[in-house]
Design a protein around this motif. Structure first.
Motif, PDB file in Angstrom:
ATOM      1  N   VAL A  33      -2.211 -12.308  14.587  1.00 46.82           N
ATOM      2  CA  VAL A  33      -1.265 -11.136  15.190  1.00 46.82           C
ATOM      3  C   VAL A  33      -2.062  -9.958  15.799  1.00 46.82           C
ATOM      4  N   GLY A  34      -1.690  -9.185  16.965  1.00 48.25           N
ATOM      5  CA  GLY A  34      -2.458  -8.084  17.380  1.00 48.25           C
ATOM      6  C   GLY A  34      -1.378  -6.891  17.647  1.00 48.25           C
ATOM      7  N   TRP A  35      -1.996  -5.620  17.443  1.00 48.15           N
ATOM      8  CA  TRP A  35      -1.118  -4.697  17.536  1.00 48.15           C
ATOM      9  C   TRP A  35      -1.901  -4.179  18.877  1.00 48.15           C
ATOM     10  N   GLU A  43      -3.945   1.033  30.820  1.00 48.23           N
ATOM     11  CA  GLU A  43      -3.806  -0.569  30.529  1.00 48.23           C
ATOM     12  C   GLU A  43      -3.457  -0.674  28.920  1.00 48.23           C
ATOM     13  N   ARG A  44      -3.019  -1.657  28.805  1.00 52.30           N
ATOM     14  CA  ARG A  44      -2.635  -2.178  27.229  1.00 52.30           C
ATOM     15  C   ARG A  44      -3.882  -2.484  26.634  1.00 52.30           C
ATOM     16  N   ASP A  45      -4.030  -1.781  25.430  1.00 57.70           N
ATOM     17  CA  ASP A  45      -5.452  -1.961  24.875  1.00 57.70           C
ATOM     18  C   ASP A  45      -5.257  -2.517  23.528  1.00 57.70           C
ATOM     19  N   LEU A  46      -6.041  -3.242  22.932  1.00 60.44           N
ATOM     20  CA  LEU A  46      -5.886  -3.993  21.736  1.00 60.44           C
ATOM     21  C   LEU A  46      -6.391  -2.744  20.888  1.00 60.44           C
ATOM     22  N   VAL A  47      -5.576  -2.766  19.518  1.00 59.68           N
ATOM     23  CA  VAL A  47      -5.791  -1.524  18.415  1.00 59.68           C
ATOM     24  C   VAL A  47      -6.333  -2.247  17.247  1.00 59.68           C
ATOM     25  N   ALA A  48      -5.643  -3.345  17.072  1.00 61.25           N
ATOM     26  CA  ALA A  48      -6.044  -4.011  15.713  1.00 61.25           C
ATOM     27  C   ALA A  48      -5.590  -5.442  15.701  1.00 61.25           C
ATOM     28  N   ASP A  54      -6.565 -13.434   7.324  1.00 64.54           N
ATOM     29  CA  ASP A  54      -6.616 -12.024   7.072  1.00 64.54           C
ATOM     30  C   ASP A  54      -7.847 -11.578   7.395  1.00 64.54           C
ATOM     31  N   SER A  55      -8.501 -12.062   8.384  1.00 69.13           N
ATOM     32  CA  SER A  55      -9.830 -11.288   8.881  1.00 69.13           C
ATOM     33  C   SER A  55      -9.199 -10.263   9.895  1.00 69.13           C
ATOM     34  N   THR A  56      -9.885  -8.903   9.755  1.00 70.77           N
ATOM     35  CA  THR A  56      -9.131  -8.045  10.563  1.00 70.77           C
ATOM     36  C   THR A  56     -10.212  -7.297  11.699  1.00 70.77           C
ATOM     37  N   ASN A  57     -10.017  -7.029  12.607  1.00 66.01           N
ATOM     38  CA  ASN A  57     -10.864  -6.042  13.376  1.00 66.01           C
ATOM     39  C   ASN A  57      -9.995  -5.044  14.224  1.00 66.01           C
ATOM     40  N   TYR A  58     -10.726  -3.861  14.500  1.00 63.91           N
ATOM     41  CA  TYR A  58      -9.980  -2.673  14.857  1.00 63.91           C
ATOM     42  C   TYR A  58     -10.594  -2.045  16.124  1.00 63.91           C
ATOM     43  N   ASP A  60     -12.669   0.869  18.039  1.00 62.30           N
ATOM     44  CA  ASP A  60     -13.375   2.020  17.485  1.00 62.30           C
ATOM     45  C   ASP A  60     -12.675   3.149  17.220  1.00 62.30           C
ATOM     46  N   SER A  61     -11.784   3.287  18.212  1.00 61.23           N
ATOM     47  CA  SER A  61     -10.987   4.845  18.076  1.00 61.23           C
ATOM     48  C   SER A  61      -9.978   4.758  16.944  1.00 61.23           C
ATOM     49  N   VAL A  62      -9.831   3.784  16.199  1.00 60.63           N
ATOM     50  CA  VAL A  62      -8.898   3.810  15.051  1.00 60.63           C
ATOM     51  C   VAL A  62      -9.407   3.376  13.625  1.00 60.63           C
ATOM     52  N   LYS A  63     -10.776   3.269  14.030  1.00 61.71           N
ATOM     53  CA  LYS A  63     -11.458   2.598  12.507  1.00 61.71           C
ATOM     54  C   LYS A  63     -11.469   3.700  11.748  1.00 61.71           C
ATOM     55  N   GLY A  64     -10.976   3.264  10.418  1.00 58.05           N
ATOM     56  CA  GLY A  64     -10.842   4.322   9.142  1.00 58.05           C
ATOM     57  C   GLY A  64      -9.632   4.942   8.969  1.00 58.05           C
ATOM     58  N   ARG A  65      -8.674   4.968   9.987  1.00 57.63           N
ATOM     59  CA  ARG A  65      -7.572   5.416  10.021  1.00 57.63           C
ATOM     60  C   ARG A  65      -6.349   4.533  10.234  1.00 57.63           C
ATOM     61  N   PHE A  66      -6.570   3.438  10.763  1.00 52.29           N
ATOM     62  CA  PHE A  66      -5.383   2.320  10.929  1.00 52.29           C
ATOM     63  C   PHE A  66      -5.666   1.379   9.939  1.00 52.29           C
ATOM     64  N   THR A  67      -4.518   0.749   9.416  1.00 47.80           N
ATOM     65  CA  THR A  67      -5.001  -0.752   8.671  1.00 47.80           C
ATOM     66  C   THR A  67      -3.887  -1.693   8.952  1.00 47.80           C
ATOM     67  N   ILE A  68      -4.394  -2.838   9.318  1.00 46.61           N
ATOM     68  CA  ILE A  68      -3.305  -3.879   9.751  1.00 46.61           C
ATOM     69  C   ILE A  68      -3.456  -4.849   8.483  1.00 46.61           C
ATOM     70  N   SER A  69      -1.946  -5.198   8.167  1.00 47.81           N
ATOM     71  CA  SER A  69      -1.696  -6.217   6.894  1.00 47.81           C
ATOM     72  C   SER A  69      -0.870  -7.118   7.169  1.00 47.81           C
ATOM     73  N   ARG A  70      -0.457  -8.129   6.467  1.00 54.17           N
ATOM     74  CA  ARG A  70       0.402  -9.108   6.724  1.00 54.17           C
ATOM     75  C   ARG A  70       1.277  -9.360   5.578  1.00 54.17           C
ATOM     76  N   ASP A  71       2.638  -9.620   5.601  1.00 53.39           N
ATOM     77  CA  ASP A  71       3.231 -10.387   4.583  1.00 53.39           C
ATOM     78  C   ASP A  71       3.757 -11.832   5.066  1.00 53.39           C
ATOM     79  N   ASN A  72       2.895 -12.828   4.673  1.00 54.92           N
ATOM     80  CA  ASN A  72       3.292 -14.334   5.304  1.00 54.92           C
ATOM     81  C   ASN A  72       4.624 -14.641   4.739  1.00 54.92           C
ATOM     82  N   ALA A  73       5.066 -14.473   3.735  1.00 57.11           N
ATOM     83  CA  ALA A  73       6.277 -14.759   3.259  1.00 57.11           C
ATOM     84  C   ALA A  73       7.486 -14.364   4.222  1.00 57.11           C
TER      85      ALA A  73
END
Length: 120
Positions: A33-35, A43-48, A54-58, A60-73
């Motif tokens: 899943v991407g935000w 243009e539409r740019d990838l944020v996270a 549960d591997s994550t990528n961010y 550069d402009s949001v690293k340290g400020r944004f956190t992506i997480s998931r609830d699989n259930a």
């Protein structure tokens, strides 16, 4: 088969918002899943991004400020956004690889977008 993005709004610089991306009941499972975000004229740019493992990528402009997480259930992915800046103003979209509950097909789907406005 739908993704419902929510949680956007107007916030002052330095504030926080949490976005949610929930899959409809016809989705058995969401994997990667991407935000993304799109500001006017841009243009539409990838944020996270978060993988099924549960591997994550961010960006550069949001690293340290944004956190992506998931609830699989709940088949839901979140984007916690802290220390927001005016340049974070955009419409935020989620995108997912989703397995259809009944056909077992894997499809790529986009949410409808939720608007984030950060005032200075």
């Amino acid at each position: 088969v739908q993704l419902q993005a929510s949680g956007g709004g107007l916030v002052q610089a330095g504030g926080s918002l949490r976005l949610s991306c929930a899959a409809s009941r016809s989705v058995f499972r969401i994997s990667t899943v991407g935000w993304y975000r799109q500001a006017p004229g841009n243009e539409r740019d990838l944020v996270a991004l978060i993988s099924s493992g549960d591997s994550t990528n961010y960006a550069d402009s949001v690293k340290g400020r944004f956190t992506i997480s998931r609830d699989n259930a709940a088949n839901t992915v979140y984007l916690q956004m802290n220390n927001l800046k005016p340049e974070d103003t955009a419409v935020y979209y989620c995108n997912a690889e989703a397995v259809h509950r009944f056909s077992s097909q894997t499809i790529n789907i986009w949410g409808q977008g939720t608007e984030v406005t950060v005032s200075s």
